[in-house]
Design an enzyme around this catalytic site. Structure first.
Site, PDB file in Angstrom:
ATOM      1  N   ASP A  68       0.824  -1.206   0.000  1.00 15.10           N
ATOM      2  CA  ASP A  68       0.000   0.000   0.000  1.00 15.10           C
ATOM      3  C   ASP A  68       0.860   1.258   0.000  1.00 15.10           C
ATOM      4  O   ASP A  68       2.020   1.250   0.415  1.00 15.10           O
ATOM      5  CB  ASP A  68      -0.994   0.000   1.171  1.00 15.10           C
ATOM      6  CG  ASP A  68      -0.402  -0.568   2.433  1.00 15.10           C
ATOM      7  OD1 ASP A  68      -1.054  -1.381   3.087  1.00 15.10           O
ATOM      8  OD2 ASP A  68       0.748  -0.177   2.764  1.00 15.10           O
ATOM      9  N   ASP A  70       1.103   5.284   0.944  1.00 23.79           N
ATOM     10  CA  ASP A  70       0.586   6.388   1.751  1.00 23.79           C
ATOM     11  C   ASP A  70       1.115   7.707   1.207  1.00 23.79           C
ATOM     12  O   ASP A  70       2.271   7.816   0.826  1.00 23.79           O
ATOM     13  CB  ASP A  70       1.030   6.233   3.215  1.00 23.79           C
ATOM     14  CG  ASP A  70       0.440   4.989   3.854  1.00 23.79           C
ATOM     15  OD1 ASP A  70      -0.594   4.502   3.360  1.00 23.79           O
ATOM     16  OD2 ASP A  70       1.015   4.496   4.842  1.00 23.79           O
ATOM     17  N   ASP A 146       8.081   6.821  13.470  1.00 22.06           N
ATOM     18  CA  ASP A 146       8.819   5.976  14.414  1.00 22.06           C
ATOM     19  C   ASP A 146      10.304   5.822  14.071  1.00 22.06           C
ATOM     20  O   ASP A 146      11.169   6.264  14.814  1.00 22.06           O
ATOM     21  CB  ASP A 146       8.130   4.611  14.603  1.00 22.06           C
ATOM     22  CG  ASP A 146       7.717   3.936  13.300  1.00 22.06           C
ATOM     23  OD1 ASP A 146       8.045   4.465  12.223  1.00 22.06           O
ATOM     24  OD2 ASP A 146       7.067   2.874  13.379  1.00 22.06           O
TER      25      ASP A 146
HETATM   26  P1  ATP Z   1       4.494  -2.115   6.443  1.00 23.53           P
HETATM   27  O1  ATP Z   1       5.274  -2.202   5.178  1.00 23.53           O
HETATM   28  O2  ATP Z   1       4.624  -3.342   7.221  1.00 23.53           O
HETATM   29  O3  ATP Z   1       3.101  -1.629   6.248  1.00 23.53           O
HETATM   30  P2  ATP Z   1       4.914   0.514   7.428  1.00 23.53           P
HETATM   31  O4  ATP Z   1       6.133   1.218   7.931  1.00 23.53           O
HETATM   32  O5  ATP Z   1       4.323   1.021   6.157  1.00 23.53           O
HETATM   33  O6  ATP Z   1       5.255  -1.014   7.329  1.00 23.53           O
HETATM   34  P3  ATP Z   1       2.412   1.195   8.582  1.00 23.53           P
HETATM   35  O7  ATP Z   1       1.754   0.660   9.789  1.00 23.53           O
HETATM   36  O8  ATP Z   1       1.756   1.000   7.271  1.00 23.53           O
HETATM   37  O9  ATP Z   1       3.858   0.543   8.569  1.00 23.53           O
HETATM   38  O10 ATP Z   1       2.675   2.716   8.855  1.00 23.53           O
HETATM   39  C1  ATP Z   1       2.964   3.661   7.845  1.00 23.53           C
HETATM   40  C2  ATP Z   1       3.914   4.722   8.373  1.00 23.53           C
HETATM   41  O11 ATP Z   1       3.329   5.425   9.476  1.00 23.53           O
HETATM   42  C3  ATP Z   1       5.235   4.212   8.910  1.00 23.53           C
HETATM   43  O12 ATP Z   1       6.182   4.014   7.895  1.00 23.53           O
HETATM   44  C4  ATP Z   1       5.644   5.295   9.879  1.00 23.53           C
HETATM   45  O13 ATP Z   1       6.191   6.392   9.200  1.00 23.53           O
HETATM   46  C5  ATP Z   1       4.313   5.718  10.460  1.00 23.53           C
HETATM   47  N1  ATP Z   1       3.978   4.968  11.681  1.00 23.53           N
HETATM   48  C6  ATP Z   1       3.281   3.809  11.755  1.00 23.53           C
HETATM   49  N2  ATP Z   1       3.134   3.415  13.015  1.00 23.53           N
HETATM   50  C7  ATP Z   1       3.742   4.327  13.779  1.00 23.53           C
HETATM   51  C8  ATP Z   1       3.923   4.487  15.176  1.00 23.53           C
HETATM   52  N3  ATP Z   1       3.455   3.603  16.044  1.00 23.53           N
HETATM   53  N4  ATP Z   1       4.602   5.586  15.612  1.00 23.53           N
HETATM   54  C9  ATP Z   1       5.077   6.504  14.735  1.00 23.53           C
HETATM   55  N5  ATP Z   1       4.937   6.409  13.423  1.00 23.53           N
HETATM   56  C10 ATP Z   1       4.276   5.345  12.922  1.00 23.53           C
HETATM   57 MG    MG Z   2       2.431   0.354   5.277  1.00 29.27          MG
END
Ligand code: ATP
Ligand code: MG
Length: 462
Positions: A68, A70, A146
């Protein structure tokens, strides 16, 4: 799905912008989804800044294929809504726009602020941010994320990557480093510890020393984390193709005990080795299915993760004199209820999990009538696959598994004939459930009633 929690502590983090121009990085537009590109371009044409951000940028830079995409922008959710007909505003804690293209959803978030000047809507309880609706600058948006590698922005205006916190370098060193003070960031949102373990396993990154150091002390904060988020994270850990690596990393990190306490305890006892081997095999099988694009169900994996505790407690319960069937149902409920305090496993899965468990002792039955009845059970296949995973528990279980395997090749009549004479089942394929005249014709009495009751009982779980 996981809701990002913004960060007050990182407001103090100093940012310095590094721009990696288009010709110096590997992100190509052809690897970005059509929907995300449309959103980025349209925002940009309307005069807003628009960036791809987070996991998608990270994964693209690593050569992966993001699931996905963002988008972060200075447009407000209302602006976004005006620009896209196919747009829904969601989120209570922080308003987000979802722009829908067929089955693709592009999440568009307005830069989130970190300063609380009273203009926004921020609530902090015990150092945790529980509601936040402050819009901010891209710098503020970067520092509330994060890990540094999760705070890279791909700018649709000139195709450069913007790095405010040193994430590009960390990405090249394959290191997960928290933005700001790790202890404070984990206190704000303990789920970040789990994300560290999960992302390190998925990406083959190491966790920076200062990001790992607080696990022992702060891990128990996860015991209080919202179960819905822990369920989401569990799915991402175990059902996304790197389940085995995630499980091993979680176990090694010590955090398993804070999310799956019963599992951790069962792994620590004498028979823990067998249980661990079973979990690892189950994870490996699931990973292989995910890679092949075959369907996987979380119920099966949760059934495996909690099998150790169930088995140990059932044995005790039966030793205490409880009827066998009752013991299975009772302990199944108990374990599910206990685990649900930590991880919100939806009811539809809980029901299947408990069925898989309570069918296990029935594989030992050899009476013709019962054998056919088990074969016709809608959960036969899952329960049988589960039985095979248990082979390491002992030669007896392995032999039972083999009997039911051999059986799948036999015809219905062959099986019936064998069961009339032999004391062991050599069953037919479960497909025979359809032509299960066999199941229906066998008994004249009505023991079926009782079976219905046992099958229905797990619904009263929780
Ligand atoms: P994945 O590929 O597994 O989805 P992801 O990093 O994209 O990993 P997401 O949960 O989709 O994880 O979150 C998107 C973004 O939002 C992260 O890359 C990060 O920048 C931010 N984010 C997500 N969770 C947190 C958190 N608990 N605290 C701070 N920032 C967060
Ligand atoms: Mg993600």
């Amino acid at each position: 799905m996981t809701e990002a929690v913004p960060n007050a502590a990182s407001a103090a983090v100093s940012v310095s912008l590094r721009i990696i121009p288009r010709e110096q990085h590997t992100i190509s537009r052809k690897n970005i989804s059509a929907g995300a590109l449309r959103v980025l371009y349209r925002l940009n044409e309307a005069g807003f800044s628009a960036f791809l951000v987070g996991g998608a940028v990270r994964d693209l830079l690593l050569g992966g294929r993001p699931k996905d995409f963002d988008v972060a922008t200075n447009a407000t959710p209302e602006d976004v809504k005006r620009l896209f007909r196919n747009c829904r505003l969601i989120g209570r804690r922080f308003r987000l726009a979802h722009v829908v293209f067929g089955n693709e959803i592009v999440e568009v978030a307005t830069f989130r602020g970190s300063s609380d000047d009273g203009s926004g809507d921020r609530h902090v309880v015990d150092g945790r941010i529980v509601r936040d609706n402050v819009y901010g600058t891209i710098e503020e948006d970067a520092v509330r994320r994060d890990f540094t590698v999760n705070a890279l922005y791909y700018d649709i205006a000139d195709f450069s990557v913007r790095d405010y916190v040193g994430g590009y370098e960390d990405l090249q060193r394959r290191e997960l480093r928290l933005i700001g003070d790790p202890v404070q960031r984990y206190r704000e949102d303990p789920v970040r510890m789990l994300r560290a373990v999960r992302l390190a396993a998925k990406l083959d990154f190491r966790i920076a020393d200062d990001a790992r150091a607080p696990f022992d002390e702060l891990g128990e904060l996860l015991l209080q984390a919202p179960p819905a988020r822990l369920f989401d994270e569990s799915l991402k850990m175990f059902m996304a193709g790197s389940g085995l690596k995630s499980f091993r990393a979680l176990d090694a990190s010590g955090l398993l005990a804070d999310v799956y306490p019963l599992t951790a305890r069962a792994l620590a006892i004498r028979s823990g080795g067998t249980f661990r081997a079973m979990i690892e095999q189950g994870m490996a099988n699931t990973d292989a299915r995910v890679v092949e694009g075959k369907p996987v169900t979380p119920a099966f994996l949760f059934a495996i993760l909690l099998w150790g505790p169930v088995r140990a407690q059932v044995e005790k319960e039966i030793a205490r004199g409880t009827d066998m069937n009752l013991a299975w149902i009772r302990i199944g409920h108990l374990v599910m209820n206990e685990q649900s305090k930590h991880v919100a496993i939806p009811r539809r899965f809980a029901i299947v999990i408990q069925e898989i468990w309570s069918l296990q002792p029935r594989f030992e039955q050899t009476q013709k009538k019962r054998v056919f009845r088990l074969l016709a059970h809608p959960r036969f296949r899952a329960a049988y696959d589960f039985l095979l995973l248990r082979a390491g528990e002992g030669t007896e279980i392995a032999a039972i598994g083999e009997r039911w395997t051999r059986a799948q090749g036999a015809s219905h009549d062959e099986l019936a004939a064998q069961l009339n004479t032999a004391a062991v089942p050599v069953a037919v394929a479960p497909v025979a459930a359809d032509e299960s005249g066999a199941v229906a014709t066998a008994p004249k009495k009505r023991p079926r009633r009782r079976r219905k009751r046992t099958a229905a009982t797990p619904t009263s779980a929780e």
